[in-house]
Design a protein around this motif. Structure first.
Motif, PDB file in Angstrom:
ATOM      1  N   GLN A 137       0.704  -1.064   0.123  1.00 55.69           N
ATOM      2  CA  GLN A 137      -0.097  -0.130  -0.100  1.00 55.69           C
ATOM      3  C   GLN A 137       0.938   1.214   0.051  1.00 55.69           C
ATOM      4  O   GLN A 137       2.132   1.225   0.723  1.00 55.69           O
ATOM      5  N   ARG A 138       0.299   2.161  -0.495  1.00 56.49           N
ATOM      6  CA  ARG A 138       1.276   3.520  -0.549  1.00 56.49           C
ATOM      7  C   ARG A 138       0.320   4.615   0.020  1.00 56.49           C
ATOM      8  O   ARG A 138      -0.905   4.685  -0.159  1.00 56.49           O
ATOM      9  N   THR A 139       1.155   5.533   0.770  1.00 51.48           N
ATOM     10  CA  THR A 139       0.363   6.463   1.332  1.00 51.48           C
ATOM     11  C   THR A 139       1.314   7.776   1.345  1.00 51.48           C
ATOM     12  O   THR A 139       2.430   7.914   1.743  1.00 51.48           O
ATOM     13  N   TRP A 140       0.797   8.844   0.962  1.00 50.21           N
ATOM     14  CA  TRP A 140       1.228  10.136   0.896  1.00 50.21           C
ATOM     15  C   TRP A 140       1.080  10.806   2.376  1.00 50.21           C
ATOM     16  O   TRP A 140      -0.101  10.738   3.118  1.00 50.21           O
ATOM     17  N   MET A 141       2.163  11.402   3.025  1.00 52.23           N
ATOM     18  CA  MET A 141       2.169  11.885   4.145  1.00 52.23           C
ATOM     19  C   MET A 141       2.933  13.094   4.329  1.00 52.23           C
ATOM     20  O   MET A 141       3.941  13.157   3.545  1.00 52.23           O
TER      21      MET A 141
END
Length: 191
Positions: A136-140
């Motif tokens: 999974q990828r997440t921008w933060m």
């Protein structure tokens, strides 16, 4: 009807596997990776607040850790080519690979490693990418990334990226991303 597709917009549907082309140096496996980042357009004109900068983190294949994309540097690639390939395979983004953030030595379960990290100014985010079924990828923002990234050497690379970008003004940046959009502007040939 024939449709022309630019090879630049095509992503391989599978990741490279195997260790046949893997590089080793003094018994250490050579790995490379990127910290994908983008700027969020805000009211301020400088990167004084880290919240204007977003980085992309991914899960490990087993989904238990958060990290930046990285993997083996192979014999038929430069460091930057391998770093970009790993980032496309693991995170499904492509962009401009910038100057090396540094080199780290660390121990893993099976090997000693020598890792190189690069900033990657994201220009394109794919809906379909090779490892989307296992990651999974997440921008933060940077503060969140500091908390979730468990590998000390990757946290150090993140700090180097933030330090490098702190002096830049958003007016000087050629790539700006509006949240919720994958449209980018800029010069792909710029450093």
């Amino acid at each position: 009807m024939t449709t022309m597709v630019s090879q630049e917009s095509v992503v391989a549907s599978v990741s490279r596997t195997g260790r046949d082309l893997q590089r080793y140096r003094k018994g250490r496996r050579q790995v490379v990776g990127c910290i994908p980042y983008r700027y969020i357009i805000g009211d301020q004109t400088s990167l004084g607040a880290n919240e204007e900068l977003e980085v992309l983190v991914i899960t490990s294949k087993k989904g238990k850790r958060m990290l930046f994309p990285k993997g083996g540097w192979e014999m038929d690639e430069s460091k930057k080519e391998a770093a970009l390939r790993e980032t496309i395979e693991e995170a499904g983004v492509r962009g401009i690979v910038e100057g090396k953030l540094g080199k780290w030595r660390f121990k893993g379960k099976n090997y000693g490693y020598e890792g190189y990290m690069f900033p990657l100014l994201v220009q394109e985010q794919f809906e379909i990418w090779p490892e989307q079924s296992v990651r999974q990828r997440t921008w933060m923002n940077v503060s969140e990334a500091r908390e979730v990234c468990q590998q000390r050497w990757m946290k150090e690379a993140l700090e180097r990226l933030v330090d490098r970008l702190k002096g830049h003004k958003l007016d000087d940046v050629k790539e700006l991303v509006v949240v919720g959009s994958v449209q980018c502007t800029g010069d792909a040939n710029s450093d």
